[in-house]
Design an enzyme around this catalytic site. Structure first.
Site, PDB file in Angstrom:
ATOM      1  N   ASP A   1      50.104  37.651  23.031  1.00  0.00           N
ATOM      2  CA  ASP A   1      50.006  39.113  23.067  1.00  0.00           C
ATOM      3  C   ASP A   1      50.153  39.603  21.627  1.00  0.00           C
ATOM      4  OD1 ASP A   1      50.447  41.868  23.242  1.00  0.00           O
ATOM      5  OD2 ASP A   1      51.400  41.702  25.219  1.00  0.00           O
TER       6      ASP A   1
ATOM      7  N   LYS B   1      47.600  50.946  22.485  1.00  0.00           N
ATOM      8  CA  LYS B   1      48.547  51.155  21.390  1.00  0.00           C
ATOM      9  C   LYS B   1      47.812  51.315  20.052  1.00  0.00           C
ATOM     10  CE  LYS B   1      51.383  50.505  24.799  1.00  0.00           C
ATOM     11  NZ  LYS B   1      51.943  49.206  25.143  1.00  0.00           N
TER      12      LYS B   1
ATOM     13  N   TYR C   1      57.255  42.342  26.232  1.00  0.00           N
ATOM     14  CA  TYR C   1      56.879  43.553  26.960  1.00  0.00           C
ATOM     15  C   TYR C   1      57.329  43.488  28.427  1.00  0.00           C
ATOM     16  CZ  TYR C   1      54.246  47.303  29.017  1.00  0.00           C
ATOM     17  OH  TYR C   1      53.904  48.434  29.704  1.00  0.00           O
TER      18      TYR C   1
HETATM   19  C1  LIG Z   1      52.005  48.397  26.254  1.00  0.00           C
HETATM   20  C2  LIG Z   1      51.986  46.924  26.150  1.00  0.00           C
HETATM   21  C3  LIG Z   1      51.324  46.130  27.110  1.00  0.00           C
HETATM   22  C4  LIG Z   1      50.677  46.727  28.356  1.00  0.00           C
HETATM   23  O1  LIG Z   1      49.541  47.454  28.046  1.00  0.00           O
HETATM   24  P1  LIG Z   1      49.023  48.737  28.916  1.00  0.00           P
HETATM   25  O2  LIG Z   1      47.817  49.140  28.155  1.00  0.00           O
HETATM   26  O3  LIG Z   1      50.140  49.728  28.910  1.00  0.00           O
HETATM   27  O4  LIG Z   1      48.731  48.254  30.273  1.00  0.00           O
HETATM   28  C5  LIG Z   1      51.288  44.763  26.916  1.00  0.00           C
HETATM   29  N1  LIG Z   1      51.900  44.191  25.859  1.00  0.00           N
HETATM   30  C6  LIG Z   1      52.554  44.907  24.925  1.00  0.00           C
HETATM   31  C7  LIG Z   1      53.209  44.211  23.790  1.00  0.00           C
HETATM   32  C8  LIG Z   1      52.624  46.308  25.043  1.00  0.00           C
HETATM   33  O5  LIG Z   1      53.290  47.006  24.122  1.00  0.00           O
END
Ligand SMILES: *Cc1c(COP(=O)(O)O)cnc(C)c1O
Length: 358
Positions: free
Chosen positions: A175, A200, A102
């Site tokens: 993550d 997401k 990301y």
């Molecule tokens: C979107 C995303 C983030 C960041 O999250 P936000 O809620 O936009 O701050 C972190 N890691 C991944 C894999 C993402 O897709």
């Protein structure tokens, strides 16, 4: 936590899908609401919510914790979650990060490095040997699998095993946004911390920003709560409530979207205009490469059903050419990241193939 209106109703034998529906609910009983209440409150008597949380945050945290197998702390966004983890690191810590992952988190680490706070080492996501070597040399392994937007699958099992068995024992963070807590549970593989952009798939409706960190270590759980208090990266009441509502349907949303995604991946792979399909075999994300930036932009501009929009994980399908972002300028210019929603699969394919055929 004071005011937590929920009880542990999760049975060890239940699957993730069942837990997602039942965890974090108020006690069943006459007069009790079926769902955790939305409580907008900065104070709970003499206690301050930035420090002790609120019943709505607690219900959401209990539910995510029950899925990932640890204690969860919710934050204002995925990036706020990364900020809280960064806040725990000593000055000068060395962090290994996937080359493709990301862009926002990579950007935050680079920013910290430019200010002398952190040393960043970049490693190819699938170079497992390099990750295992790094486990003996760095302070933090920041893992992401599948990766955003290249959908590389890292060998989390092998990397986490090496990190846990060596002398150095780096902090391991995964993550888990793309896999979701239903797809994989890295704490069970030995990860110290799992982080999500709840924005997401967990939220699932493109209507909120939220993040969460989960750990099975009591010391880290306390530190992560303290980091939230210190950095003020607290979630909103409505966001936590909406995210819990979204989490209830994560299992069925993911199952349905995965079926559609695998069908689309198969058909894309057979299409002569498609250079490469990146699909890890399950999940709702499909990335694919067209010949160049022009071809990719043309597809985005001519789709009628799929939104040419950033972000992902919603009930509506979205597509984006990621190399247009400065933080992702190193991914192939023709790479498109498709987040598959819940529309009729045949409608989605007609939308894509009409442009690819033309
Ligand atoms: C979107 C995303 C983030 C960041 O999250 P936000 O809620 O936009 O701050 C972190 N890691 C991944 C894999 C993402 O897709």
């Amino acid at each position: 936590m004071r005011g937590a209106a929920t009880v542990g109703r999760v049975n060890e034998s239940w699957s993730a899908r069942t837990r997602a529906i039942l965890a974090g609910r108020p006690d069943a009983g006459d007069g009790n609401p079926a769902n955790a209440p939305l409580v907008p409150a900065s104070a709970l008597g003499l206690e301050y919510s930035r420090e002790v949380g609120t019943p709505t945050w607690a219900a959401f945290e209990e539910a995510v914790g029950a899925l990932e197998g640890g204690t969860a702390t919710a934050y204002a966004s995925g990036m706020a979650t990364a900020t809280a983890v960064l806040d725990l690191l000593p000055a000068g810590a060395t962090i290994a990060v996937p080359v493709y992952s990301y862009a926002g988190t990579r950007g935050a680490f680079d920013h910290a490095q430019e200010r002398g706070k952190l040393t960043v080492r970049r490693i190819e996501p699938t170079d497992t040997d390099a990750w295992i070597a790094a486990a003996g040399e760095v302070d933090v392994l920041w893992l992401e699998s599948p990766t955003n937007p290249t959908l590389d699958v890292m060998d989390l099992d092998a990397i986490l095993r090496a990190a846990g068995s060596g002398d150095r024992k780096p902090l391991t963070v995964v993550d888990n946004t793309f896999a979701t807590p239903i797809g994989q549970q890295p704490l069970g593989m030995g990860a110290d911390v799992v982080v999500h952009s709840v924005t997401k798939f967990i939220g699932g409706h493109s209507d909120l920003l939220l993040g969460v960190a989960v750990t099975a270590r009591d010391d880290l759980s306390t530190s992560l709560r303290e980091a939230r208090t210190r950095t003020g990266t607290t979630p909103g009441a409505l966001e936590a409530w909406l995210a819990l509502r979204g989490l209830r349907t994560l299992g069925v949303r993911l199952a349905e979207a995965s079926k559609t995604a695998s069908l689309l991946a198969e058909r894309l792979a057979a299409h002569p205009a498609v250079v490469r399909v990146r699909y890890p075999g399950s999940g709702a994300m499909v990335s694919f490469d067209l010949a160049d930036a022009d071809a990719a932009e043309r597809l985005c501009a001519n789709l009628k059903l799929i939104h040419n929009a950033t972000s992902l994980g919603g009930v509506e399908s979205t597509i984006e050419r990621r190399a247009h972002l400065p933080g992702d300028s190193h991914v192939p210019a023709g790479l498109l990241r498709l987040s598959v929603g819940l529309e009729d699969p045949e409608d989605l394919w007609r939308d894509v193939s009409a442009v690819l055929d033309g």
